[in-house]
Design an enzyme around this catalytic site. Sequence first.
Site, PDB file in Angstrom:
ATOM      1  N   ARG A   6      -1.456  11.286   7.084  1.00 10.73           N
ATOM      2  CA  ARG A   6      -0.441  10.282   6.718  1.00 10.73           C
ATOM      3  C   ARG A   6       0.913  10.642   7.341  1.00 10.73           C
ATOM      4  O   ARG A   6       1.363   9.985   8.277  1.00 10.73           O
ATOM      5  CB  ARG A   6      -0.337  10.174   5.184  1.00 10.73           C
ATOM      6  CG  ARG A   6       0.439   8.958   4.688  1.00 10.73           C
ATOM      7  CD  ARG A   6       1.947   9.130   4.711  1.00 10.73           C
ATOM      8  NE  ARG A   6       2.393  10.305   3.975  1.00 10.73           N
ATOM      9  CZ  ARG A   6       3.649  10.754   4.023  1.00 10.73           C
ATOM     10  NH1 ARG A   6       4.560  10.140   4.766  1.00 10.73           N
ATOM     11  NH2 ARG A   6       4.001  11.838   3.353  1.00 10.73           N
ATOM     12  N   ASP A   7       1.528  11.700   6.881  1.00 11.55           N
ATOM     13  CA  ASP A   7       2.864  12.042   7.370  1.00 11.55           C
ATOM     14  C   ASP A   7       2.814  12.353   8.861  1.00 11.55           C
ATOM     15  O   ASP A   7       3.758  12.058   9.613  1.00 11.55           O
ATOM     16  CB  ASP A   7       3.406  13.256   6.592  1.00 11.55           C
ATOM     17  CG  ASP A   7       4.922  13.309   6.548  1.00 11.55           C
ATOM     18  OD1 ASP A   7       5.571  12.582   7.320  1.00 11.55           O
ATOM     19  OD2 ASP A   7       5.464  14.095   5.759  1.00 11.55           O
TER      20      ASP A   7
ATOM     21  N   HIS B   6       9.607  19.883   6.340  1.00  5.66           N
ATOM     22  CA  HIS B   6       9.442  19.633   7.774  1.00  5.66           C
ATOM     23  C   HIS B   6      10.053  20.828   8.511  1.00  5.66           C
ATOM     24  O   HIS B   6      10.895  21.540   7.966  1.00  5.66           O
ATOM     25  CB  HIS B   6      10.098  18.308   8.163  1.00  5.66           C
ATOM     26  CG  HIS B   6       9.286  17.123   7.706  1.00  5.66           C
ATOM     27  ND1 HIS B   6       8.517  16.371   8.560  1.00  5.66           N
ATOM     28  CD2 HIS B   6       9.109  16.583   6.481  1.00  5.66           C
ATOM     29  CE1 HIS B   6       7.898  15.412   7.882  1.00  5.66           C
ATOM     30  NE2 HIS B   6       8.245  15.507   6.612  1.00  5.66           N
TER      31      HIS B   6
ATOM     32  N   CYS C 270       9.070  11.524  10.644  1.00  3.21           N
ATOM     33  CA  CYS C 270       9.223  10.361   9.780  1.00  3.21           C
ATOM     34  C   CYS C 270       9.834   9.257  10.616  1.00  3.21           C
ATOM     35  O   CYS C 270      10.851   9.468  11.283  1.00  3.21           O
ATOM     36  CB  CYS C 270      10.114  10.679   8.575  1.00  3.21           C
ATOM     37  SG  CYS C 270      10.437   9.212   7.570  1.00  3.21           S
TER      38      CYS C 270
ATOM     39  N   ASN D  70       5.674  18.195   9.695  1.00  5.43           N
ATOM     40  CA  ASN D  70       5.642  19.119   8.564  1.00  5.43           C
ATOM     41  C   ASN D  70       5.273  20.499   9.087  1.00  5.43           C
ATOM     42  O   ASN D  70       4.663  20.621  10.147  1.00  5.43           O
ATOM     43  CB  ASN D  70       4.545  18.712   7.573  1.00  5.43           C
ATOM     44  CG  ASN D  70       4.969  17.558   6.725  1.00  5.43           C
ATOM     45  OD1 ASN D  70       4.781  16.428   7.120  1.00  5.43           O
ATOM     46  ND2 ASN D  70       5.539  17.842   5.585  1.00  5.43           N
TER      47      ASN D  70
HETATM   48  P1  HMG Z   1      10.639  -5.333   2.491  1.00  2.41           P
HETATM   49  O1  HMG Z   1      10.716  -6.006   3.810  1.00  2.41           O
HETATM   50  O2  HMG Z   1      11.887  -5.163   1.700  1.00  2.41           O
HETATM   51  O3  HMG Z   1       9.492  -5.964   1.575  1.00  2.41           O
HETATM   52  O4  HMG Z   1       9.993  -3.893   2.745  1.00  2.41           O
HETATM   53  P2  HMG Z   1       9.365  -7.380   0.912  1.00  2.41           P
HETATM   54  O5  HMG Z   1       8.833  -7.153  -0.467  1.00  2.41           O
HETATM   55  O6  HMG Z   1      10.606  -8.206   1.091  1.00  2.41           O
HETATM   56  O7  HMG Z   1       8.186  -8.041   1.792  1.00  2.41           O
HETATM   57  C1  HMG Z   1       8.381  -8.360   3.163  1.00  2.41           C
HETATM   58  C2  HMG Z   1       7.022  -8.456   3.844  1.00  2.41           C
HETATM   59  O8  HMG Z   1       6.323  -7.211   3.768  1.00  2.41           O
HETATM   60  C3  HMG Z   1       6.107  -9.496   3.207  1.00  2.41           C
HETATM   61  O9  HMG Z   1       5.258  -9.982   4.231  1.00  2.41           O
HETATM   62  C4  HMG Z   1       5.263  -8.666   2.269  1.00  2.41           C
HETATM   63  O10 HMG Z   1       4.012  -9.227   1.987  1.00  2.41           O
HETATM   64  C5  HMG Z   1       5.083  -7.394   3.078  1.00  2.41           C
HETATM   65  P3  HMG Z   1       5.580 -11.346   5.020  1.00  2.41           P
HETATM   66  O11 HMG Z   1       5.636 -12.370   3.943  1.00  2.41           O
HETATM   67  O12 HMG Z   1       6.910 -11.136   5.713  1.00  2.41           O
HETATM   68  O13 HMG Z   1       4.451 -11.466   5.977  1.00  2.41           O
HETATM   69  N1  HMG Z   1       4.844  -6.203   2.218  1.00  2.41           N
HETATM   70  C6  HMG Z   1       3.807  -5.358   2.378  1.00  2.41           C
HETATM   71  N2  HMG Z   1       2.787  -5.340   3.244  1.00  2.41           N
HETATM   72  C7  HMG Z   1       1.881  -4.328   3.106  1.00  2.41           C
HETATM   73  N3  HMG Z   1       1.974  -3.368   2.156  1.00  2.41           N
HETATM   74  C8  HMG Z   1       2.985  -3.372   1.275  1.00  2.41           C
HETATM   75  C9  HMG Z   1       3.945  -4.399   1.370  1.00  2.41           C
HETATM   76  N4  HMG Z   1       5.069  -4.691   0.661  1.00  2.41           N
HETATM   77  C10 HMG Z   1       5.598  -5.805   1.195  1.00  2.41           C
HETATM   78  N5  HMG Z   1       3.046  -2.413   0.349  1.00  2.41           N
HETATM   79  C11 HMG Z   1       8.657  -2.032   2.023  1.00  2.41           C
HETATM   80  C12 HMG Z   1       9.779  -2.993   1.686  1.00  2.41           C
HETATM   81  C13 HMG Z   1       8.674  -0.922   1.000  1.00  2.41           C
HETATM   82  C14 HMG Z   1       7.335  -2.785   1.997  1.00  2.41           C
HETATM   83  C15 HMG Z   1       8.893  -1.494   3.456  1.00  2.41           C
HETATM   84  O14 HMG Z   1      10.191  -1.009   3.528  1.00  2.41           O
HETATM   85  C16 HMG Z   1       7.940  -0.404   3.823  1.00  2.41           C
HETATM   86  O15 HMG Z   1       6.740  -0.623   3.988  1.00  2.41           O
HETATM   87  N6  HMG Z   1       8.430   0.858   3.986  1.00  2.41           N
HETATM   88  C17 HMG Z   1       7.563   1.971   4.220  1.00  2.41           C
HETATM   89  C18 HMG Z   1       8.272   3.007   4.992  1.00  2.41           C
HETATM   90  C19 HMG Z   1       7.372   4.202   5.199  1.00  2.41           C
HETATM   91  O16 HMG Z   1       6.157   4.128   5.066  1.00  2.41           O
HETATM   92  N7  HMG Z   1       8.013   5.339   5.543  1.00  2.41           N
HETATM   93  C20 HMG Z   1       7.313   6.532   5.799  1.00  2.41           C
HETATM   94  C21 HMG Z   1       6.758   7.191   4.569  1.00  2.41           C
HETATM   95  S1  HMG Z   1       7.967   8.072   3.636  1.00  2.41           S
HETATM   96  C22 HMG Z   1       8.068   9.626   4.372  1.00  2.41           C
HETATM   97  O17 HMG Z   1       7.503   9.836   5.418  1.00  2.41           O
HETATM   98  C23 HMG Z   1       8.780  10.722   3.642  1.00  2.41           C
HETATM   99  C24 HMG Z   1       7.840  11.710   2.953  1.00  2.41           C
HETATM  100  O18 HMG Z   1       6.942  12.307   3.883  1.00  2.41           O
HETATM  101  C25 HMG Z   1       8.634  12.811   2.254  1.00  2.41           C
HETATM  102  C26 HMG Z   1       9.685  13.468   3.188  1.00  2.41           C
HETATM  103  O19 HMG Z   1       9.310  14.021   4.214  1.00  2.41           O
HETATM  104  O20 HMG Z   1      10.849  13.365   2.815  1.00  2.41           O
HETATM  105  C27 HMG Z   1       6.985  11.011   1.882  1.00  2.41           C
HETATM  106 MG    MG Z   2       7.432  13.968   5.119  1.00  5.61          MG
END
Ligand code: HMG
Ligand code: MG
Length: 302
Positions: free
Chosen positions: A13-14, A207, A238, A247
């Site tokens: 995933r990450d 990381h 990320c 990581n």
């Molecule tokens: P948004 O645009 O504000 O969402 O995004 P919305 O609710 O307004 O919906 C907009 C569109 O997205 C709609 O589709 C929804 O259906 C769709 P449209 O009508 O335009 O076709 N949608 C989704 N589709 C699939 N799955 C969903 C979903 N939700 C809405 N769950 C949202 C908000 C949270 C969805 C967006 O910002 C997002 O997906 N962000 C994810 C970012 C991400 O994955 N980042 C990496 C992981 S975090 C990380 O790596 C850190 C970590 O490792 C720890 C560290 O290292 O610190 C964990």
């Molecule tokens: Mg991470």
Amino acid sequence: MTNRINIVEVGPRDGLQNEKQAIDVATKVALIERLADAGLKTVEAGAFVSPKWVPQMAASDEVLATIKRAPGVSYPVLTPNMKGYEGARAGKADTVAIFGAASESFSKKNINASIAESLERFKPVLDAAKTDGIRVRGYVSCVLGCPYEGEIPLGNVVNISKALFEMGCYEISLGDTIGVGAAGEARAMIRAVAEEVPIAALAGHFHDTYGQALANIYAALEEGVRTFDSSVSGLGGCPYAPGASGNVATEDVVYMLDHSGFETGADLDALVRISVWISEKLGRRPASKVARAKTAATIDKM
Ligand code: HMG
Ligand code: MG
């Protein structure tokens, strides 16, 4: 205190979420299955996030449906909201992870919500998961620094960690998203959070951008943390943290722990083989020093 360490493997995933090239489902499935076969008891399998935001995680439903699940192994997936949660539940996820941040700017860039808004979105996920008997892990990003705001006050890290724990997360993974923290800072951060959240419920997620991750893990170990996230071969970064490297490599963590009186249950040689295999697939050398050292004769040709 136990010398048993829980490794949460986050490479599929990450790691893979940050790859530029497309990675097919078969490769993801093989990676997850091989990691579980190597003795890892938690292998993060994907993310039910918007495919527009993170295209690499788009087929997480297929991945969940295809993996052969090993007994006693957990396969968490990320779920930022109810839509993600519903996908994860349909895919029979045993554990989901919500992910917040200690930095307002990062929260906005990563999940398009302020910290307060994100907590509101997480509440129904926790409620539904409770009803469904699905465990919820909580991530906190930017615990030792933010790519947009720089230093983050420790109080912010404590507040969101406490909020996620009190909402029902069984574990809080403290993420140094951009790998800027060093051991003294990691120690101080863990101590501050542990005043509000039991140390047994804390995990370290470091990381390795500045090469400090192993030292940070050791400092956290000394504070009593017994769960660490890592990524085979040091895959990843990320998408919303420019310049962040992967990581800390799982092989490097397991090597350090094996040589320091701790137990992980992971097979180091198997991890090194996986590291070399996935790196070849991605057309690069493993970021892991242990993998490089153990395969020095062959790896130089890569
Ligand atoms: P948004 O645009 O504000 O969402 O995004 P919305 O609710 O307004 O919906 C907009 C569109 O997205 C709609 O589709 C929804 O259906 C769709 P449209 O009508 O335009 O076709 N949608 C989704 N589709 C699939 N799955 C969903 C979903 N939700 C809405 N769950 C949202 C908000 C949270 C969805 C967006 O910002 C997002 O997906 N962000 C994810 C970012 C991400 O994955 N980042 C990496 C992981 S975090 C990380 O790596 C850190 C970590 O490792 C720890 C560290 O290292 O610190 C964990
Ligand atoms: Mg991470």
